[in-house]
Write an enzyme that holds these catalytic residues in place. Sequence first.
Site, PDB file in Angstrom:
ATOM      1  CG  ASP A  68      -4.625   5.871   0.947  1.00 54.95           C
ATOM      2  OD1 ASP A  68      -5.272   4.964   1.254  1.00 54.95           O
ATOM      3  OD2 ASP A  68      -4.822   7.059   1.509  1.00 54.95           O
ATOM      4  CG  HIS A 128      -8.895  -1.166   5.104  1.00 53.48           C
ATOM      5  ND1 HIS A 128      -8.738  -1.174   3.649  1.00 53.48           N
ATOM      6  CD2 HIS A 128      -8.269   0.068   5.380  1.00 53.48           C
ATOM      7  CE1 HIS A 128      -8.026  -0.201   3.210  1.00 53.48           C
ATOM      8  NE2 HIS A 128      -7.847   0.696   4.227  1.00 53.48           N
ATOM      9  CG  ASP A 129     -11.277   2.364   4.062  1.00 51.01           C
ATOM     10  OD1 ASP A 129     -10.745   2.258   5.126  1.00 51.01           O
ATOM     11  OD2 ASP A 129     -10.566   2.596   2.914  1.00 51.01           O
ATOM     12  CG  ASP A 155      -2.290   0.577   1.134  1.00 52.21           C
ATOM     13  OD1 ASP A 155      -2.268   1.569   0.453  1.00 52.21           O
ATOM     14  OD2 ASP A 155      -3.221  -0.067   1.648  1.00 52.21           O
ATOM     15  CD  GLU A 214      -9.003   4.401  -1.101  1.00 48.67           C
ATOM     16  OE1 GLU A 214      -9.707   4.218  -0.346  1.00 48.67           O
ATOM     17  OE2 GLU A 214      -8.177   5.247  -1.105  1.00 48.67           O
TER      18      GLU A 214
END
Length: 531
Positions: A201, A327-328, A99, A265
């Site tokens: 990200d 994870h969000d 990431d 993302e």
Amino acid sequence: MTQYAWWQTGVIYQIYPRSFMDGNNDGVGDLNGITQRLDYLQWLGVDAIWLSPIYPSPMADFGYDISNYTDIEPLFGNLEDFDRLLEQAHQRGMKCILDFVPCHSSDQHPWFREARSSQDNPKRDWYIWRDPAPDGGVPNNWLSNFGGTAWQYDEQTQQYYLHMFDARQPDLNWRNPEVRNAMLDAMRFWLERGVDGFRVDVIWMMVKDMQFRDNPLRLDWKPGDSNESIQIGVYTEDQPEVHEIIRGMRALVDGYAGDRVLIGEIYLEAEKLVTYYGPQLDEVHMPFNFQFITMESWSAETIRSCVDAYEAMLPTGAWPNWVLGNHDRPRIATRIGCDQIRIAQMLLLTLRGTPTCYYGDELGMENVVVPVEMINDPPGKKNPLFSRDPERTPMQWDASPNAGFSAAGIQPWLPIAQDYQQQNIEVEQQDPHSYLALVRALLSLRHDIPALSIGTYTAVLDVPEGCFAFLREHEEQRLLVVLNCSGPDLELTLPRLGQGHILLATSLDREGKVELSALQLPANEGYIIEL
Ligand code: NOJ
């Protein structure tokens, strides 16, 4: 013959390192823990792991606030542990994606410490500073995704700095060439160590409006809707200049041998999302396609229309991808309910495009209720409704105390699901009809049958309401996927398709020949049928 890259034919598995496996029994997952569990991932049949951030971090946003881009957070281990993990993954034929978080650093990063030391510090312009408005207030109306204003006043230097997330995550100024060079250097560091690519990200938010104009408000926003939806990010996201920056990242990644991948993302509607492939397919290899995560209702009709619209919008040569969870966002089993999760997994693993699986979803893990006093997540601390802790709880390995994540007697950083003694890897590995068994069978079929990984996609329209059906075809291979996304049993009448042979049923208990002129498809059941 067209050659496909590993990230096109393979399946990516997202690991949230804090929650995967605690190798040193301090209650938090780590790199050695992940290495210990690589055999499981190989058994499952995934091709690549993507690790959420593992860099040094004060953990204000659990690693998405980085204080050094070229080292490992001690909680997770060290560079040697990382090298071992990478080597062990590669030995098992698995790729490893990191990431990368370029939009903001931690406020504890030496760059920011320098920047905030005085208005004329050489690093000042590495971040985004503005004078107060004439009344002393914030420079404009921009809001943080975690709630409240996106501006933090710095007493010492009497200016505000921008943070689109937590105040401890100051936004970097990507208009400054030194920032770009420093970030590309950080990427080089990991590429040279052998990582197979990056998930970048909030890539669509790296650049902000140069004139700092106010964002328009969303008139239909109501309390309970997400923080980021209060405003339309006209001036804080998807700025035209971001594309050139992404092309720079892509050129860097492409300069390394071995099909390194760049995944972005991006939460944008499909029309805008696809522009991130770049005019010459020279931006990200894949902008994450979150339509299954953001879609408001789960029905055959909405799924089909979003798949068809996306397929139609993809630029020529662009490779699609699909995601069910991360994870969000609340876990898929919690969002759509347990009845439909087998369908969701068959959908993810039979569509055209690279699937990304979130750790624990292969077990059917659900969101875990985290008591308010135990909330860790910064937006959750402001409003428990927005906490992302429930989808980040420890992996359930077995029925032992702490689900085999940490040793008995250790307090894991988030609570373990109450039903872990029934729902865990060990139990599901022993049950030939388990959800895990289905996921593994799907992964194995996807590997063995090129039509599933690289075949064409065509929706089958003459099916009853509640059913989503499509063909995947490659050379002589022809597969029909039928998914009953609704309550009632259905009958499909597709005489033109003749006879078929069920390769896999979501219930794992039907196989053999079928007549497509009258195919019974029970509620919540799906089949992969070879024609
Ligand atoms: C997106 C990440 O997925 C999320 O977890 C994080 O809080 C924000 N970006 C800020 O980095």
